[in-house]
Design a protein around this motif. Structure first.
Motif, PDB file in Angstrom:
ATOM      1  N   ARG A  49      10.905 -26.919 -17.929  1.00 21.55           N
ATOM      2  CA  ARG A  49       9.569 -26.749 -18.489  1.00 21.55           C
ATOM      3  C   ARG A  49       9.502 -25.353 -19.070  1.00 21.55           C
ATOM      4  O   ARG A  49      10.359 -24.499 -18.802  1.00 21.55           O
ATOM      5  N   SER A  50       8.498 -25.109 -19.858  1.00 22.99           N
ATOM      6  CA  SER A  50       8.356 -23.789 -20.473  1.00 22.99           C
ATOM      7  C   SER A  50       6.892 -23.444 -20.616  1.00 22.99           C
ATOM      8  O   SER A  50       6.021 -24.312 -20.583  1.00 22.99           O
ATOM      9  N   GLY A  51       6.643 -22.162 -20.770  1.00 26.43           N
ATOM     10  CA  GLY A  51       5.290 -21.666 -20.946  1.00 26.43           C
ATOM     11  C   GLY A  51       5.276 -20.163 -20.781  1.00 26.43           C
ATOM     12  O   GLY A  51       6.322 -19.524 -20.635  1.00 26.43           O
ATOM     13  N   THR A  52       4.087 -19.605 -20.776  1.00 30.40           N
ATOM     14  CA  THR A  52       3.953 -18.167 -20.556  1.00 30.40           C
ATOM     15  C   THR A  52       4.035 -17.869 -19.065  1.00 30.40           C
ATOM     16  O   THR A  52       3.897 -18.777 -18.235  1.00 30.40           O
ATOM     17  N   GLN A  91      -2.623 -24.342 -18.105  1.00 30.09           N
ATOM     18  CA  GLN A  91      -1.450 -23.987 -17.322  1.00 30.09           C
ATOM     19  C   GLN A  91      -0.267 -24.905 -17.601  1.00 30.09           C
ATOM     20  O   GLN A  91       0.843 -24.580 -17.272  1.00 30.09           O
ATOM     21  N   GLN A  92      -0.488 -26.065 -18.195  1.00 30.90           N
ATOM     22  CA  GLN A  92       0.556 -27.064 -18.393  1.00 30.90           C
ATOM     23  C   GLN A  92       1.130 -27.006 -19.788  1.00 30.90           C
ATOM     24  O   GLN A  92       1.167 -27.998 -20.465  1.00 30.90           O
ATOM     25  N   GLU A  93       1.652 -25.941 -20.245  1.00 25.50           N
ATOM     26  CA  GLU A  93       2.062 -25.829 -21.631  1.00 25.50           C
ATOM     27  C   GLU A  93       3.082 -26.875 -22.044  1.00 25.50           C
ATOM     28  O   GLU A  93       2.795 -27.740 -22.833  1.00 25.50           O
ATOM     29  N   ASP A  94       4.291 -26.816 -21.544  1.00 29.24           N
ATOM     30  CA  ASP A  94       5.328 -27.777 -21.902  1.00 29.24           C
ATOM     31  C   ASP A  94       5.969 -28.240 -20.612  1.00 29.24           C
ATOM     32  O   ASP A  94       6.669 -27.496 -19.951  1.00 29.24           O
ATOM     33  N   GLY A 118       0.773 -18.970 -17.613  1.00 32.72           N
ATOM     34  CA  GLY A 118       0.635 -20.424 -17.655  1.00 32.72           C
ATOM     35  C   GLY A 118       1.501 -21.131 -16.634  1.00 32.72           C
ATOM     36  O   GLY A 118       1.140 -22.183 -16.119  1.00 32.72           O
ATOM     37  N   LEU A 119       2.664 -20.554 -16.335  1.00 32.28           N
ATOM     38  CA  LEU A 119       3.571 -21.122 -15.336  1.00 32.28           C
ATOM     39  C   LEU A 119       3.264 -20.601 -13.935  1.00 32.28           C
ATOM     40  O   LEU A 119       3.926 -20.974 -12.976  1.00 32.28           O
ATOM     41  N   THR A 136       7.369 -16.946 -24.380  1.00 30.22           N
ATOM     42  CA  THR A 136       7.678 -18.242 -23.771  1.00 30.22           C
ATOM     43  C   THR A 136       8.900 -18.141 -22.872  1.00 30.22           C
ATOM     44  O   THR A 136       9.953 -17.665 -23.293  1.00 30.22           O
TER      45      THR A 136
END
Length: 144
Positions: free
Chosen positions: A129-132, A38-41, A135-136, A113
Motif C-alpha cells: 500500500r502507499s500514502g503519506t 487515511q486510505q490513499e492506496d 495518511g498511513l 508518497t
C-alpha cells in the motif's frame, strides 16, 4: 536425550512466542474504522518471497535483515525508531488497535508518497500500500 528434548521444547516455545508477537491480524479487519483520507492506496495482495505473511516483524526482517530483534510490543517498536524521514530500506512503525503495533518495509519513496511492503496488515496476507506518512499513520522509522 533429555538435553535434546529441552532444546526442542525451547525452540517450539520460541516459535509460538514469535508467532504471537507478530502483528495480531486484526488491525484492518474493519475498514470502516479508517477514514477515506487515511486510505490513499490500499495496494494489492502479493506472494511473499520470505514466506512470513502472518507476521509483520518476520516479514520486515526478511527484507531488512539488520532490523533489531525483540520487537514484540508497541513500546519495543517505538524504542527502535531512529528517523522521522523514510527512505527505501527503512521499516515503518505503525500503531494499531492492539498492544503489538505493526511494522512495514519501505520499498520506495517518491515525493511525499511512501510505498510499503507488509505482512499481516490484511490478516495472514502479504500486501502493498502507499500514502503519506500521516495518511498511513506512521509514527516513525527504523533505518539501517
Amino acid at each position: 536425550m533429555f538435553q535434546f528434548s529441552t532444546r526442542l521444547i525451547s525452540r517450539s516455545l520460541l516459535t509460538v512466542s514469535i508467532a504471537l508477537a507478530g502483528c495480531g491480524g486484526t488491525e484492518m479487519d474493519d475498514a470502516e474504522q479508517v477514514s477515506d483520507a487515511q486510505q490513499e492506496d490500499i495496494g494489492q495482495v502479493e506472494s511473499a518471497a520470505c514466506g512470513h505473511c502472518d507476521n509483520c516483524v518476520l516479514h520486515a526482517r526478511c527484507l531488512a535483515p539488520r532490523l533489531p530483534y525483540g520487537l514484540t510490543s508497541w513500546s519495543d517498536k517505538v524504542a527502535v525508531i531512529n528517523s522521522s524521514t523514510a527512505h527505501a530500506g527503512c521499516v515503518a512503525m505503525i500503531p494499531s488497535s492492539n498492544s503489538y503495533g505493526h511494522v512495514a518495509y519501505v520499498s520506495k519513496v517518491s515525493g511525499s508518497t511512501i510505498y510499503l511492503n507488509e505482512a499481516n496488515w490484511k490478516a495472514g496476507a502479504c500486501s502493498t500500500r502507499s500514502g503519506t506518512k500521516a495518511g498511513l499513520n506512521i509514527r516513525g522509522f527504523w533505518c539501517p
